[in-house]
Design a protein around this motif. Structure first.
Motif, PDB file in Angstrom:
ATOM      1  N   ALA A 106       0.820  -1.211   0.000  1.00  0.00           N
ATOM      2  CA  ALA A 106       0.000   0.000   0.000  1.00  0.00           C
ATOM      3  C   ALA A 106       0.852   1.259   0.000  1.00  0.00           C
ATOM      4  CB  ALA A 106      -0.922  -0.008   1.222  1.00  0.00           C
ATOM      5  N   ARG A 107       2.023   1.188   0.616  1.00  0.00           N
ATOM      6  CA  ARG A 107       2.879   2.373   0.735  1.00  0.00           C
ATOM      7  C   ARG A 107       3.433   2.821  -0.620  1.00  0.00           C
ATOM      8  NH1 ARG A 107       4.129   4.667   4.970  1.00  0.00           N
ATOM      9  NH2 ARG A 107       3.498   2.913   6.261  1.00  0.00           N
ATOM     10  N   ARG A 108       3.389   1.977  -1.621  1.00  0.00           N
ATOM     11  CA  ARG A 108       3.878   2.379  -2.945  1.00  0.00           C
ATOM     12  C   ARG A 108       3.074   3.567  -3.489  1.00  0.00           C
ATOM     13  NH1 ARG A 108       7.096  -1.978  -4.455  1.00  0.00           N
ATOM     14  NH2 ARG A 108       6.407  -4.023  -3.719  1.00  0.00           N
ATOM     15  N   SER A 109       1.792   3.592  -3.152  1.00  0.00           N
ATOM     16  CA  SER A 109       0.946   4.671  -3.665  1.00  0.00           C
ATOM     17  C   SER A 109       0.617   5.721  -2.613  1.00  0.00           C
ATOM     18  CB  SER A 109      -0.373   4.091  -4.208  1.00  0.00           C
ATOM     19  OG  SER A 109      -1.053   3.367  -3.203  1.00  0.00           O
ATOM     20  N   CYS A 110       1.054   5.479  -1.385  1.00  0.00           N
ATOM     21  CA  CYS A 110       0.756   6.426  -0.310  1.00  0.00           C
ATOM     22  C   CYS A 110       1.887   6.365   0.708  1.00  0.00           C
ATOM     23  CB  CYS A 110      -0.572   6.086   0.342  1.00  0.00           C
ATOM     24  SG  CYS A 110      -1.042   7.256   1.615  1.00  0.00           S
ATOM     25  N   ALA A 111       2.931   7.154   0.468  1.00  0.00           N
ATOM     26  CA  ALA A 111       4.150   7.028   1.273  1.00  0.00           C
ATOM     27  C   ALA A 111       4.171   7.917   2.503  1.00  0.00           C
ATOM     28  CB  ALA A 111       5.364   7.349   0.402  1.00  0.00           C
ATOM     29  N   SER A 112       3.125   8.710   2.728  1.00  0.00           N
ATOM     30  CA  SER A 112       3.210   9.692   3.810  1.00  0.00           C
ATOM     31  C   SER A 112       2.058   9.611   4.807  1.00  0.00           C
ATOM     32  CB  SER A 112       3.261  11.106   3.218  1.00  0.00           C
ATOM     33  OG  SER A 112       2.092  11.358   2.445  1.00  0.00           O
ATOM     34  N   ARG A 113       1.390   8.465   4.883  1.00  0.00           N
ATOM     35  CA  ARG A 113       0.273   8.320   5.812  1.00  0.00           C
ATOM     36  C   ARG A 113       0.466   7.115   6.711  1.00  0.00           C
ATOM     37  NH1 ARG A 113      -5.171   8.188   2.363  1.00  0.00           N
ATOM     38  NH2 ARG A 113      -6.094   7.947   4.440  1.00  0.00           N
ATOM     39  N   ARG A 114      -0.167   7.157   7.853  1.00  0.00           N
ATOM     40  CA  ARG A 114      -0.284   5.956   8.675  1.00  0.00           C
ATOM     41  C   ARG A 114      -1.074   4.926   7.868  1.00  0.00           C
ATOM     42  NH1 ARG A 114      -2.446   4.776  14.721  1.00  0.00           N
ATOM     43  NH2 ARG A 114      -3.743   2.949  14.245  1.00  0.00           N
ATOM     44  N   ILE A 115      -0.699   3.664   8.024  1.00  0.00           N
ATOM     45  CA  ILE A 115      -1.406   2.571   7.350  1.00  0.00           C
ATOM     46  C   ILE A 115      -1.843   1.551   8.389  1.00  0.00           C
ATOM     47  CG2 ILE A 115      -1.172   0.615   5.775  1.00  0.00           C
ATOM     48  CD1 ILE A 115       0.703   2.338   4.092  1.00  0.00           C
ATOM     49  N   ASP A 116      -3.120   1.196   8.355  1.00  0.00           N
ATOM     50  CA  ASP A 116      -3.624   0.094   9.168  1.00  0.00           C
ATOM     51  C   ASP A 116      -3.940  -1.062   8.240  1.00  0.00           C
ATOM     52  OD1 ASP A 116      -4.574   0.719  12.290  1.00  0.00           O
ATOM     53  OD2 ASP A 116      -4.150   2.496  11.081  1.00  0.00           O
ATOM     54  N   ALA A 117      -3.191  -2.140   8.376  1.00  0.00           N
ATOM     55  CA  ALA A 117      -3.358  -3.317   7.532  1.00  0.00           C
ATOM     56  C   ALA A 117      -4.295  -4.300   8.212  1.00  0.00           C
ATOM     57  CB  ALA A 117      -2.010  -3.978   7.265  1.00  0.00           C
ATOM     58  N   VAL A 118      -5.271  -4.793   7.469  1.00  0.00           N
ATOM     59  CA  VAL A 118      -6.241  -5.736   8.023  1.00  0.00           C
ATOM     60  C   VAL A 118      -6.423  -6.911   7.063  1.00  0.00           C
ATOM     61  CG1 VAL A 118      -7.507  -4.163   9.499  1.00  0.00           C
ATOM     62  CG2 VAL A 118      -8.137  -4.313   7.109  1.00  0.00           C
ATOM     63  N   ILE A 119      -6.350  -8.095   7.592  1.00  0.00           N
ATOM     64  CA  ILE A 119      -6.549  -9.320   6.812  1.00  0.00           C
ATOM     65  C   ILE A 119      -7.738 -10.070   7.403  1.00  0.00           C
ATOM     66  CG2 ILE A 119      -5.553 -11.592   6.291  1.00  0.00           C
ATOM     67  CD1 ILE A 119      -2.840 -10.249   6.101  1.00  0.00           C
ATOM     68  N   ASP A 120      -8.606 -10.547   6.529  1.00  0.00           N
ATOM     69  CA  ASP A 120      -9.780 -11.295   6.967  1.00  0.00           C
ATOM     70  C   ASP A 120      -9.344 -12.569   7.684  1.00  0.00           C
ATOM     71  OD1 ASP A 120     -12.297 -12.338   7.326  1.00  0.00           O
ATOM     72  OD2 ASP A 120     -12.608 -12.866   5.222  1.00  0.00           O
ATOM     73  N   ALA A 121      -9.706 -12.675   8.961  1.00  0.00           N
ATOM     74  CA  ALA A 121      -9.322 -13.839   9.766  1.00  0.00           C
ATOM     75  C   ALA A 121     -10.452 -14.859   9.875  1.00  0.00           C
ATOM     76  CB  ALA A 121      -8.907 -13.380  11.166  1.00  0.00           C
ATOM     77  N   ARG A 122     -11.549 -14.620   9.152  1.00  0.00           N
ATOM     78  CA  ARG A 122     -12.750 -15.452   9.236  1.00  0.00           C
ATOM     79  C   ARG A 122     -13.327 -15.356  10.660  1.00  0.00           C
ATOM     80  NH1 ARG A 122     -11.596 -19.281   4.959  1.00  0.00           N
ATOM     81  NH2 ARG A 122     -10.682 -18.004   3.310  1.00  0.00           N
ATOM     82  N   ARG A 123     -14.348 -16.125  10.962  1.00  0.00           N
ATOM     83  CA  ARG A 123     -15.003 -16.122  12.269  1.00  0.00           C
ATOM     84  C   ARG A 123     -15.432 -14.718  12.717  1.00  0.00           C
ATOM     85  NH1 ARG A 123     -11.179 -19.753  16.268  1.00  0.00           N
ATOM     86  NH2 ARG A 123     -10.359 -21.187  14.719  1.00  0.00           N
ATOM     87  N   GLY A 124     -15.616 -13.795  11.775  1.00  0.00           N
ATOM     88  CA  GLY A 124     -16.013 -12.448  12.137  1.00  0.00           C
ATOM     89  C   GLY A 124     -14.911 -11.626  12.764  1.00  0.00           C
ATOM     90  N   GLU A 125     -13.656 -12.002  12.512  1.00  0.00           N
ATOM     91  CA  GLU A 125     -12.521 -11.306  13.118  1.00  0.00           C
ATOM     92  C   GLU A 125     -11.539 -10.825  12.055  1.00  0.00           C
ATOM     93  OE1 GLU A 125     -12.062 -13.486  17.440  1.00  0.00           O
ATOM     94  OE2 GLU A 125     -11.202 -14.496  15.690  1.00  0.00           O
ATOM     95  N   LEU A 126     -10.603  -9.990  12.482  1.00  0.00           N
ATOM     96  CA  LEU A 126      -9.555  -9.460  11.611  1.00  0.00           C
ATOM     97  C   LEU A 126      -8.189  -9.643  12.256  1.00  0.00           C
ATOM     98  CD1 LEU A 126     -11.088  -5.976  10.713  1.00  0.00           C
ATOM     99  CD2 LEU A 126     -10.887  -7.927   9.161  1.00  0.00           C
ATOM    100  N   PHE A 127      -7.182  -9.865  11.411  1.00  0.00           N
ATOM    101  CA  PHE A 127      -5.797  -9.708  11.832  1.00  0.00           C
ATOM    102  C   PHE A 127      -5.413  -8.261  11.525  1.00  0.00           C
ATOM    103  CE2 PHE A 127      -5.705 -14.327  10.541  1.00  0.00           C
ATOM    104  CZ  PHE A 127      -5.667 -14.826  11.837  1.00  0.00           C
TER     105      PHE A 127
END
Length: 229
Positions: A106-127
């Motif tokens: 994501a930083r390739r297109s947005c190098a100057s912002r905070r980034i929160d990365a989220v991956i679908d963990a199933r069971r209604g949760e996120l990593f």
């Protein structure tokens, strides 16, 4: 001294793949998104990528792997394959988290912002993990309820760039707090693993296979009958 050739392995999400390359870029890569086919797909992909790149298995000096967090079975397949190959070849290793990979892409297109990365963990949760504008981690990998994360970001980091397939999987929850998916979901990729591993190897940040551990964060999705997840 010649930079080592790197084999990158990615299997933490619904996608499984590999890439071969080094400091000058990726020579060949393979990936697929067939459900529940990580174990059957990975080894043939590695053979195809090595063949296309003209690299012999014995020429690989570093094996880099996504250690998670991610889906339990796929993650186990990738880490086990990587460690086994590294032992057989006497190769050094580099470990990268799935959330680092998403944030880096994501930083390739947005190098100057905070980034929160989220991956679908199933069971209604996120990593989830957060990274500052400088790319350094703000928080380590964790399992969160999407509603809790949306509330936290709305109060503490409204200007963050929220990326990963977890945004799409819980789009309504995030939209209620003003966060929306931007473009296609960003997933970890083996090509990005090679890129980050080349930097790590050049800086001497490699480890032995015995030190590699998958970052599960929780148990497998499939549970024996009679157990509680």
């Amino acid at each position: 001294m010649r930079a080592p050739l790197i084999l990158g392995i990615e299997s933490a999400t619904s996608r499984v793949g590999c890439a071969v390359g080094g400091p000058d870029g990726v020579l060949a890569a393979r990936e697929s998104s067939e459900p529940r086919r990580h174990a059957e797909s990975l080894v043939p992909q590695i053979a195809e990528a090595l063949g296309e790149s003209g690299v012999a298995m014995a020429d690989v000096g570093v094996i880099a792997v996504d250690v998670g967090p991610g889906l339990y079975t796929g993650l186990r397949v990738g880490v086990t394959t990587a460690v086994t190959m590294a032992h057989a070849l006497g190769a050094a290793m580099v470990s990268v988290t799935s959330l680092e990979l998403v944030a880096h892409e994501a930083r390739r297109s947005c190098a100057s912002r905070r980034i929160d990365a989220v991956i679908d963990a199933r069971r209604g949760e996120l990593f989830h993990a957060a990274f500052g504008a400088d790319g350094c981690p703000i928080s380590g990998p964790a399992v969160l309820d999407p509603r809790d994360l949306a509330m936290m970001l709305a109060s503490e980091a409204r200007d963050t760039l929220l990326v990963g397939d977890g945004v799409e999987a819980h789009s309504e929850t995030f939209a209620q707090k003003g966060f929306h998916a931007e473009g296609s979901p960003v997933l970890p990729s083996a090509e990005t693993i090679v890129e980050l591993a080349a930097t790590a190897a050049a800086a001497g940040r490699t480890v032995s296979p015995d030190s590699i551990r998958p970052l599960y964060l929780r148990g497998p999705d499939a549970q024996p009958i009679g157990t509680v997840a």
